[in-house]
Enzyme design. Structure first.
Site, PDB file in Angstrom:
ATOM      1  N   PHE A  81       0.976  -1.188  -0.299  1.00  0.00           N
ATOM      2  CA  PHE A  81      -0.153   0.207   0.113  1.00  0.00           C
ATOM      3  C   PHE A  81       1.055   1.331  -0.165  1.00  0.00           C
ATOM      4  O   PHE A  81       0.043   2.195  -1.092  1.00  0.00           O
ATOM      5  CB  PHE A  81      -0.758   0.327   1.335  1.00  0.00           C
ATOM      6  CG  PHE A  81      -1.687   0.884   1.875  1.00  0.00           C
ATOM      7  CD1 PHE A  81      -3.121   1.113   1.082  1.00  0.00           C
ATOM      8  CD2 PHE A  81      -1.510   1.626   1.519  1.00  0.00           C
ATOM      9  CE1 PHE A  81      -4.426   2.139   1.000  1.00  0.00           C
ATOM     10  CE2 PHE A  81      -2.361   3.214   1.692  1.00  0.00           C
ATOM     11  CZ  PHE A  81      -3.471   2.817   1.790  1.00  0.00           C
ATOM     12  N   CYS A  82       2.068   1.570   0.897  1.00  0.00           N
ATOM     13  CA  CYS A  82       2.871   2.605   1.133  1.00  0.00           C
ATOM     14  C   CYS A  82       3.746   2.774  -0.007  1.00  0.00           C
ATOM     15  O   CYS A  82       4.109   4.187  -1.096  1.00  0.00           O
ATOM     16  CB  CYS A  82       3.532   2.134   2.356  1.00  0.00           C
ATOM     17  SG  CYS A  82       2.309   2.839   4.341  1.00  0.00           S
ATOM     18  N   VAL A  83       4.265   1.681  -0.357  1.00  0.00           N
ATOM     19  CA  VAL A  83       4.922   1.683  -1.982  1.00  0.00           C
ATOM     20  C   VAL A  83       4.342   2.071  -3.252  1.00  0.00           C
ATOM     21  O   VAL A  83       4.574   3.231  -3.873  1.00  0.00           O
ATOM     22  CB  VAL A  83       5.328  -0.097  -2.629  1.00  0.00           C
ATOM     23  CG1 VAL A  83       6.343   0.030  -3.981  1.00  0.00           C
ATOM     24  CG2 VAL A  83       6.629  -0.568  -1.129  1.00  0.00           C
TER      25      VAL A  83
END
Length: 326
Positions: A81-83
């Site tokens: 998600f953060c990537v």
């Protein structure tokens, strides 16, 4: 976007959460799921926002470097998600080729960004790599912010930003970057320290000097103190984090079960969730959470437990910035 174990409450009209949401709308992209999922624990929400704002968003110089760090540490922590989110923000800053190299787990061609990617990756296991930081508080603070945020997000959110994982396609990420470009660039001169008004005071770490980043980090560390857990559980979690030093467990569920086997039965589920948050947060199961809720039914206690595991792992990295602990 699907929340794994809780549904955030509607935005309040006033109070601490409302103040944080107002800053998120004014200074970032609004109250995104990363922050909404923390709203059940307002002090943790406020400190998380403050650390990310003061480190990642302020000042405008070097924002690309800090987005590289945010994306690269997310790769190291396997937070899909953060990537995807920070690769999209790199696109919004016009760094299209760089964004896609990092999205694919590659090493940038430019020496500066390659060095940052290597440094961020090494921080997952700071003792093994003899990791420390040659960078200032904004870059170091960005890395620590995302060690914390990666774990919270992987524990409490599904990994897909868009239905069917559409954000995995480079063309979709590039389009998202173009969509956010005007907002990203229009908010490139933020007032340092503005977020500190919503925090309780703490003792800033020496590595941050007099930067607002240090105040924000101290507030987050103090808000995630593990008071829901017994002393024996806290010792188990802290000791395991230091000993295992960022290792990715091959079979996280079995690994966590073995580690908590000798604890009193009443302590095992809290210890298990905290340990999984520190090492493999996506492996937390609905069964784990349902067992925890038998004695701690509130969303606030679940968020506080997850935050404790995330901060224990983050502070293990931060200790490498203190010469006394190297």
């Amino acid at each position: 976007m699907t929340y794994r174990f809780l549904t955030p409450p509607p935005p309040p009209a006033d109070g601490l959460v409302a103040g944080v949401y107002r800053q998120l709308r004014e200074d970032f992209l609004g109250p995104l799921p990363t922050f909404k999922v923390l709203s059940a624990a307002p002090e943790i929400l406020a400190a998380t926002w403050a650390l990310m704002r003061e480190a990642l968003l302020v000042p405008p110089e070097g924002r690309v470097d800090r987005e590289v760090v945010a994306a690269a540490v997310s790769v190291a922590n396997r937070c899909r998600f953060c990537v995807d989110a920070h690769v999209t923000l790199l696109h919004s800053l016009g760094e299209h080729a760089l964004a896609e190299v990092i999205a694919g787990g590659g090493r940038p061609a430019g020496a500066r960004h390659a060095e940052l990617v290597d440094w961020a990756a090494a921080s997952r296991s700071p003792r093994a790599s003899r990791w420390n930081s040659p960078y200032g508080p904004e870059v170091s603070g960005t890395l620590l912010a995302f060690h914390f945020i990666n774990r919270v997000v992987s524990a409490l959110l599904d990994p897909d930003l868009l239905p069917g994982g559409l954000q995995r396609f480079p063309a979709v990420r590039s389009a998202g970057g173009r969509f956010y470009a005007r907002t990203t660039r229009s908010r490139s001169a933020l007032e340092p320290g503005r977020s500190l008004a919503v925090l309780s005071a703490g003792t800033p770490p020496a590595w941050a000097g007099d930067s607002p980043v240090g105040v924000a980090y101290a507030a987050l560390r103090d808000a995630t103190g593990g008071d829901l857990l017994s002393e024996a559980v806290r010792e188990t979690v802290v000791g395991t984090v230091r000993w295992e030093d960022g290792t990715h467990p091959a079979r996280p569920a079995d690994w966590a079960t073995d580690l908590v086997r000798d604890l009193p039965p009443a302590d095992r589920v809290g210890a298990r969730i905290a340990l999984l948050t520190a090492f493999a947060p996506a492996a937390i199961s609905r069964g784990d959470v349902e067992l925890w809720r038998l004695t701690h039914p509130s969303d606030a206690d679940l968020v506080r437990l997850i935050a404790y595991g995330a901060m224990t792992a983050t502070d293990h990295v931060a200790r490498s910035l203190d010469p006394a602990h190297r």
